[in-house]
Scaffold this motif. Structure first.
Motif, PDB file in Angstrom:
ATOM      1  N   SER A  23       7.458  44.086  42.549  1.00 26.03           N
ATOM      2  CA  SER A  23       8.431  42.946  42.156  1.00 26.03           C
ATOM      3  C   SER A  23       9.756  43.407  41.674  1.00 26.03           C
ATOM      4  O   SER A  23      10.549  42.815  41.383  1.00 26.03           O
ATOM      5  CB  SER A  23       7.629  42.437  41.290  1.00 26.03           C
ATOM      6  OG  SER A  23       7.608  43.262  39.850  1.00 26.03           O
ATOM      7  N   HIS A  24      10.146  44.635  41.635  1.00 23.53           N
ATOM      8  CA  HIS A  24      11.385  45.272  41.164  1.00 23.53           C
ATOM      9  C   HIS A  24      11.904  46.375  41.859  1.00 23.53           C
ATOM     10  O   HIS A  24      12.473  47.366  41.627  1.00 23.53           O
ATOM     11  CB  HIS A  24      11.085  46.148  39.504  1.00 23.53           C
ATOM     12  CG  HIS A  24      10.746  44.973  38.747  1.00 23.53           C
ATOM     13  ND1 HIS A  24       9.286  44.740  38.522  1.00 23.53           N
ATOM     14  CD2 HIS A  24      11.423  44.220  37.463  1.00 23.53           C
ATOM     15  CE1 HIS A  24       9.281  43.591  37.490  1.00 23.53           C
ATOM     16  NE2 HIS A  24      10.525  43.497  37.121  1.00 23.53           N
ATOM     17  N   THR A  25      12.211  45.786  43.342  1.00 24.19           N
ATOM     18  CA  THR A  25      12.755  46.882  44.149  1.00 24.19           C
ATOM     19  C   THR A  25      14.229  46.502  44.266  1.00 24.19           C
ATOM     20  O   THR A  25      14.629  45.638  44.036  1.00 24.19           O
ATOM     21  CB  THR A  25      12.360  46.738  45.661  1.00 24.19           C
ATOM     22  OG1 THR A  25      12.584  45.210  46.152  1.00 24.19           O
ATOM     23  CG2 THR A  25      10.729  46.918  45.851  1.00 24.19           C
ATOM     24  N   PHE A  26      14.861  47.570  44.742  1.00 25.57           N
ATOM     25  CA  PHE A  26      16.471  47.543  44.723  1.00 25.57           C
ATOM     26  C   PHE A  26      17.104  47.044  45.830  1.00 25.57           C
ATOM     27  O   PHE A  26      17.860  46.153  45.530  1.00 25.57           O
ATOM     28  CB  PHE A  26      16.730  49.137  44.552  1.00 25.57           C
ATOM     29  CG  PHE A  26      18.298  49.106  44.806  1.00 25.57           C
ATOM     30  CD1 PHE A  26      19.308  48.774  43.834  1.00 25.57           C
ATOM     31  CD2 PHE A  26      18.798  49.506  45.934  1.00 25.57           C
ATOM     32  CE1 PHE A  26      20.696  48.713  43.993  1.00 25.57           C
ATOM     33  CE2 PHE A  26      20.309  49.570  46.123  1.00 25.57           C
ATOM     34  CZ  PHE A  26      21.107  49.199  45.144  1.00 25.57           C
ATOM     35  N   SER A  27      16.299  46.925  46.923  1.00 23.58           N
ATOM     36  CA  SER A  27      16.736  46.241  48.216  1.00 23.58           C
ATOM     37  C   SER A  27      15.682  46.040  48.909  1.00 23.58           C
ATOM     38  O   SER A  27      14.526  46.687  48.996  1.00 23.58           O
ATOM     39  CB  SER A  27      17.764  47.225  48.718  1.00 23.58           C
ATOM     40  OG  SER A  27      17.059  48.437  49.480  1.00 23.58           O
ATOM     41  N   ARG A  28      15.860  45.130  49.845  1.00 23.07           N
ATOM     42  CA  ARG A  28      14.853  44.748  50.949  1.00 23.07           C
ATOM     43  C   ARG A  28      15.637  44.395  52.132  1.00 23.07           C
ATOM     44  O   ARG A  28      16.879  43.788  52.094  1.00 23.07           O
ATOM     45  CB  ARG A  28      13.858  43.822  50.352  1.00 23.07           C
ATOM     46  CG  ARG A  28      14.607  42.607  50.096  1.00 23.07           C
ATOM     47  CD  ARG A  28      13.567  41.572  49.304  1.00 23.07           C
ATOM     48  NE  ARG A  28      14.169  40.472  48.828  1.00 23.07           N
ATOM     49  CZ  ARG A  28      13.970  38.955  49.192  1.00 23.07           C
ATOM     50  NH1 ARG A  28      13.261  38.920  50.192  1.00 23.07           N
ATOM     51  NH2 ARG A  28      14.672  38.304  48.596  1.00 23.07           N
ATOM     52  N   THR A  29      15.140  44.076  53.312  1.00 27.77           N
ATOM     53  CA  THR A  29      15.485  43.978  54.495  1.00 27.77           C
ATOM     54  C   THR A  29      15.132  42.328  54.775  1.00 27.77           C
ATOM     55  O   THR A  29      14.110  41.956  54.495  1.00 27.77           O
ATOM     56  CB  THR A  29      14.926  44.728  55.772  1.00 27.77           C
ATOM     57  OG1 THR A  29      15.225  46.025  55.667  1.00 27.77           O
ATOM     58  CG2 THR A  29      15.559  44.078  56.997  1.00 27.77           C
ATOM     59  N   ILE A  30      16.197  41.634  55.138  1.00 30.52           N
ATOM     60  CA  ILE A  30      15.874  40.194  55.257  1.00 30.52           C
ATOM     61  C   ILE A  30      16.546  39.678  56.620  1.00 30.52           C
ATOM     62  O   ILE A  30      17.362  40.315  57.109  1.00 30.52           O
ATOM     63  CB  ILE A  30      16.539  39.373  54.070  1.00 30.52           C
ATOM     64  CG1 ILE A  30      18.012  39.482  54.107  1.00 30.52           C
ATOM     65  CG2 ILE A  30      15.830  39.521  52.786  1.00 30.52           C
ATOM     66  CD1 ILE A  30      18.992  38.526  53.123  1.00 30.52           C
TER      67      ILE A  30
END
Length: 190
Positions: free
Chosen positions: A27-34
């Motif tokens: 729930s607290h990730t810096f980045s993600r691919t969308i």
């Protein structure tokens, strides 16, 4: 048997902390691919904008002000070291009273000792029509004596999000206190 009953609560506590730490980390990730479509990036467009830039360095309608200079600026044939802040009107036609479509807001600095060459850092902030509220960001070299100067479009906002392209500047008219520059801007955007 007594040994296994002591082990079970410890194991359950370990599992509980393990799963809590996993859910906390996700729930607290810096980045993600969308997917680009989730932010409205579907089909890229190419737009051509044409307008005139009015840079007035003195007088009653001044739009550009020198805010800094080096000790050598006054003796430099190119004004090397001077820094100017601008808020110049962008108009549909070259005449001063022509319909204003936006503003060129930013900084230009004399960055060459051998020719009249500016480092341009500016935003074209549009105020009319379809692009009202949108901006294009330009960063580049402007060698004023060249017939046509090309500067990169490095980004934008509003309808110009994820913009890239280039701007061509051509001096239309030059007077003692005012330069009128014709701009053709070719920009890819979504």
């Amino acid at each position: 048997m007594p040994h296994s009953t002591k082990f079970l609560p410890s194991f359950l506590i370990f599992l509980l902390f393990f799963f809590i730490s996993l859910s906390y980390a996700k729930s607290h990730t810096f980045s993600r691919t969308i997917s680009p479509s989730t932010v409205g990036l579907n089909q890229e467009k190419l737009s051509h904008l044409h307008f005139y830039f009015h840079d007035v360095i003195g007088g009653r309608n001044q739009t550009a002000v020198r805010v800094a200079a080096s000790p050598a600026t006054s003796t430099s044939p190119t004004g090397f070291g001077s820094v100017v802040i601008m808020d110049d009107p962008l108009t549909e036609q070259p005449e001063w009273g022509s319909k204003e479509v936006g503003r060129a807001q930013g900084i230009y600095a004399s960055a060459s000792q051998t020719e009249l060459g500016f480092l341009m850092v500016l935003n074209f902030a549009f105020t009319q029509g379809k692009y009202n509220g949108s901006t294009l960001s330009i960063v580049g070299r402007n060698t004023v004596a060249s017939a046509v100067r090309e500067m990169p479009v490095v980004g934008g906002s509003g309808l110009f999000r994820f913009a890239r392209g280039y701007a061509q500047a051509k001096t239309y008219a030059l007077a003692e206190l005012e330069a009128v520059v014709e701009y053709n801007v070719y920009v890819f955007h979504y």
